[in-house]
Enzyme design. Structure first.
Site: not given
Length: 281
Positions: A61, A135
């Site tokens: 990130k 996920r």
């Protein structure tokens, strides 16, 4: 309470959870909380994303994106608090909370983009992006919950996508389900508890965006658009015929500044919402 450590996760082949945790020195856990009153005939499973810190993995990130990544366990925290509250309120339902807990870090052991993993369900997934880790841990937890508990309803809650914040802002959660009644119950509970939710579509043709040339699925869409939708569709591939809903709380899970609603930090979004939904079932 049951806690599965790294050894048990390997034995039971929780491949997706292990892949996300591979880069961290902190071992993964799968925590199962259960409220099981005598005579309960309905089982509801709640799954909460528990990424204790999300660096993004190899797909690191940006500096700005890293500063608040302690919030990425908000789904797990809300599910745990819901189980505690359900027990205190003496809910007549059997409620099971499943919390996959990992840290997504960068190291020589970290999973790489292009790796193919085998999930608890048995499906294979190509890792298109290591920052689409939530996920992955959710699908193993969802598959485990369905196989072990055969629930009437399964709801997962997660700080899953920045795309949901783009769509709905920081005050409203996205709700996804193929079950109109369950989706409506969640929306109405959100209105009642002021933990607002908005239903987003799940078009069948968007599943094409998750195809892989090498595995059953890719964890990342082939387009930059509709990220909250494709993430929900990815999860839907693992719910079989169970009544299911996904709540993306990426926006309202964390408050940057103090307000009349709560102090800065974690908001606890989802606890009152889930408790009200359980009351309806």
């Amino acid at each position: 309470m049951t806690v599965l450590g790294e050894k048990e996760l390997k034995q039971k082949k929780f491949g997706a959870i292990l892949a996300v945790a591979a880069g961290s020195e902190s071992n993964p856990r799968l925590v199962v909380l259960e409220h099981h009153p005598k005579g309960s005939k309905k089982t509801v499973v709640l799954v909460g994303k528990g990424v204790t810190f999300d660096s993004g993995g190899i797909n690191l990130k940006s500096s700005a994106g890293l500063t608040e990544m302690k919030l990425d366990m908000s789904g797990a925290a809300s599910v745990a608090a819901t189980l505690i509250t359900a027990a205190e309120l003496k809910s007549k339902l059997r409620v099971v909370g499943i919390l996959p807990i990992v840290e997504n870090m960068v190291s020589g052991n970290a999973s790489r983009p292009g790796d193919i993993i085998k999930t608890y369900d048995g499906k294979t997934v190509e890792i298109g992006n290591t920052d689409a880790e939530g996920r992955l841990i959710l699908i193993d937890a969802i598959s485990y919950g369905i196989k072990k508990y055969k629930p009437r309803i399964l709801i997962d809650m997660a700080t899953l996508t920045g795309a949901c914040i783009v769509a709905l802002g920081e005050k409203i959660a996205g709700t996804f389900s193929f079950d109109d009644k369950l989706a409506e119950d969640i929306i109405l509970s959100g209105q009642k508890t002021h933990e607002r939710c908005w239903r987003l579509p799940m078009p069948e043709e968007y599943k094409e965006l998750l195809k892989s040339d090498f595995a059953d699925l890719n964890n990342m869409s082939s387009t930059h658009y509709g990220g909250a939708i494709t993430a929900a569709l990815f999860l839907s591939e693992f719910v079989k015929d169970t009544r299911w809903a996904h709540i993306d709380i990426a926006g309202p899970a964390y408050a940057k500044k103090e307000s009349a609603y709560c102090g800065a930090g974690g908001t606890g979004f989802g606890v009152r919402l889930l408790c009200d939904v359980l009351d309806k079932l």
